[in-house]
Design a protein around this motif. Structure first.
Motif, short mmCIF file in Angstrom:
data_model
loop_
_atom_site.label_atom_id
_atom_site.label_comp_id
_atom_site.label_asym_id
_atom_site.label_seq_id
_atom_site.Cartn_x
_atom_site.Cartn_y
_atom_site.Cartn_z
N ALA A 91 1.01 -0.99 -0.12
CA ALA A 91 -0.03 0.03 -0.28
C ALA A 91 0.95 1.17 -0.19
N LEU A 92 1.76 1.25 1.08
CA LEU A 92 2.87 2.48 0.70
C LEU A 92 3.55 2.66 -0.46
N GLY A 93 3.91 1.67 -1.08
CA GLY A 93 4.56 1.58 -2.42
C GLY A 93 3.81 2.08 -3.48
N ARG A 94 2.48 1.73 -3.35
CA ARG A 94 1.61 2.35 -4.36
C ARG A 94 1.22 3.87 -4.21
N MET A 95 1.26 4.29 -3.03
CA MET A 95 1.15 5.54 -2.82
C MET A 95 2.42 6.27 -3.21
N ARG A 96 3.50 5.70 -3.10
CA ARG A 96 4.84 6.41 -3.29
C ARG A 96 4.79 6.53 -5.00
N TYR A 97 4.46 5.44 -5.57
CA TYR A 97 4.36 5.43 -7.08
C TYR A 97 3.40 6.45 -7.67
N ALA A 98 2.40 6.63 -6.90
CA ALA A 98 1.11 7.32 -7.32
C ALA A 98 1.78 8.97 -7.38
N ILE A 99 2.31 9.12 -6.21
CA ILE A 99 2.72 10.70 -5.99
C ILE A 99 3.90 10.71 -6.97
N LEU A 100 4.78 9.96 -7.26
CA LEU A 100 5.89 10.26 -8.28
C LEU A 100 5.25 10.36 -9.72
N ASN A 101 4.36 9.64 -9.98
CA ASN A 101 3.37 9.53 -11.33
C ASN A 101 2.77 10.94 -11.29
N MET A 102 2.21 11.21 -10.23
CA MET A 102 1.27 12.95 -10.27
C MET A 102 2.50 13.82 -10.53
N ARG A 103 3.52 13.98 -9.84
CA ARG A 103 4.56 14.87 -9.91
C ARG A 103 5.14 14.86 -11.17
N ARG A 104 5.44 13.86 -11.82
CA ARG A 104 6.06 13.79 -13.39
C ARG A 104 4.84 14.26 -14.27
N ARG A 105 3.62 13.90 -14.21
CA ARG A 105 2.61 14.41 -14.96
C ARG A 105 2.25 15.89 -14.83
N ALA A 106 2.36 16.40 -13.80
CA ALA A 106 2.11 17.87 -13.55
C ALA A 106 3.30 18.55 -14.01
N LYS A 107 4.59 17.90 -13.99
CA LYS A 107 5.65 18.79 -14.66
C LYS A 107 5.48 18.69 -16.00
N GLU A 108 5.15 17.52 -16.84
CA GLU A 108 4.87 17.58 -18.13
C GLU A 108 3.99 18.52 -18.81
N ALA A 109 2.94 18.47 -17.85
CA ALA A 109 1.74 19.58 -18.30
C ALA A 109 2.09 20.99 -17.83
N ASP A 110 3.17 21.18 -17.00
CA ASP A 110 3.58 22.43 -16.49
C ASP A 110 2.44 23.08 -15.75
N LEU A 111 2.01 22.09 -14.76
CA LEU A 111 1.11 22.64 -13.67
C LEU A 111 1.70 23.19 -12.79
N VAL A 112 1.00 24.31 -12.17
CA VAL A 112 1.46 24.79 -10.98
C VAL A 112 0.49 24.34 -9.81
N LEU A 113 0.94 23.49 -8.81
CA LEU A 113 -0.14 23.11 -7.78
C LEU A 113 -0.15 23.64 -6.34
N ALA A 114 0.40 24.75 -6.44
CA ALA A 114 0.40 25.52 -5.40
C ALA A 114 0.43 27.24 -5.46
N ARG A 115 -0.25 27.90 -4.37
CA ARG A 115 0.08 29.18 -4.71
C ARG A 115 0.99 29.80 -3.69
#
Length: 194
Positions: free
Chosen positions: A170-194
């Motif tokens: 479960a922890l591993g899946r969460m880790r990979y989920a966060i890594l995937n979300m960060r990568r996709r956010a970077k690829e899409a040039d999303l700013v996820l904080a103000r």
């Protein structure tokens, strides 16, 4: 190049966003005296006021360049709000104490006690939409762990029991989920904080 002195603030903002730097120069000339006076009135120190004044306009430029400013005919008030928040941040860093007329008073005007602006609400809503979109793009096993952890507020032990996997999985899946979300956010040039 436009005759910028005859344009409204919102027209100048639009021109600046389109690349006309003279439009921002006009905005600066139009609002600098009021913004500086406001900051100086609060901090009562010219050096600090100059620093906060510069930071106010840097923050304004960044927000405009990122197309995060919502045009509502109140550009001057928006600048004052930025300056006000930066003054509060300054006092917060200075342990919350303000010196006025040789007496120290505790400042209660903290950012976390102020109401958010409409712009803050719009930015927060956009960030939430972006995060939800990123979660929907995750593989099913990762998405399920993220949803159970953040939307259902389950512990990793509870997630492991519900999904029939070990806590480490479960922890591993969460880790990979966060890594995937960060990568996709970077690829899409999303700013996820103000």
């Amino acid at each position: 190049m436009l005759q910028t002195t005859k344009l409204t603030d919102d027209q100048l903002v639009a021109a600046y966003v389109q690349g006309d730097n003279s439009a921002f120069d006009t905005l600066l000339q139009r609002h600098q005296a009021n913004v500086f006076s406001y900051i100086m009135h609060l901090v009562k120190d010219e050096e600090i006021a100059n620093d906060i004044f510069q930071e106010t306009f840097v923050k304004a430029i960044m927000t405009l360049k990122q197309s995060r400013y919502t045009s509502d005919g109140k550009f001057g008030a928006w600048l004052a709000r930025i300056a006000h928040n930066l003054v509060i941040d300054h006092f917060r860093q200075d342990k919350g104490m303000v010196s006025t007329d040789n007496q120290d008073i505790n400042i209660l005007n903290r950012r976390d006690l102020t109401e958010g602006t409409i712009e803050d609400a719009i930015i927060d809503a956009q960030i939430l939409d972006d995060v939800q979109s990123l979660v929907r793009q995750l593989p099913a096993d990762q998405r399920k762990v993220v949803e159970m952890r953040y939307y259902e507020d389950l512990s990793f032990k509870e997630i492991a029991e519900r999904t029939g996997v070990s806590i480490n999985t479960a922890l591993g899946r969460m880790r990979y989920a966060i890594l995937n979300m960060r990568r996709r956010a970077k690829e899409a040039d999303l700013v996820l904080a103000r």
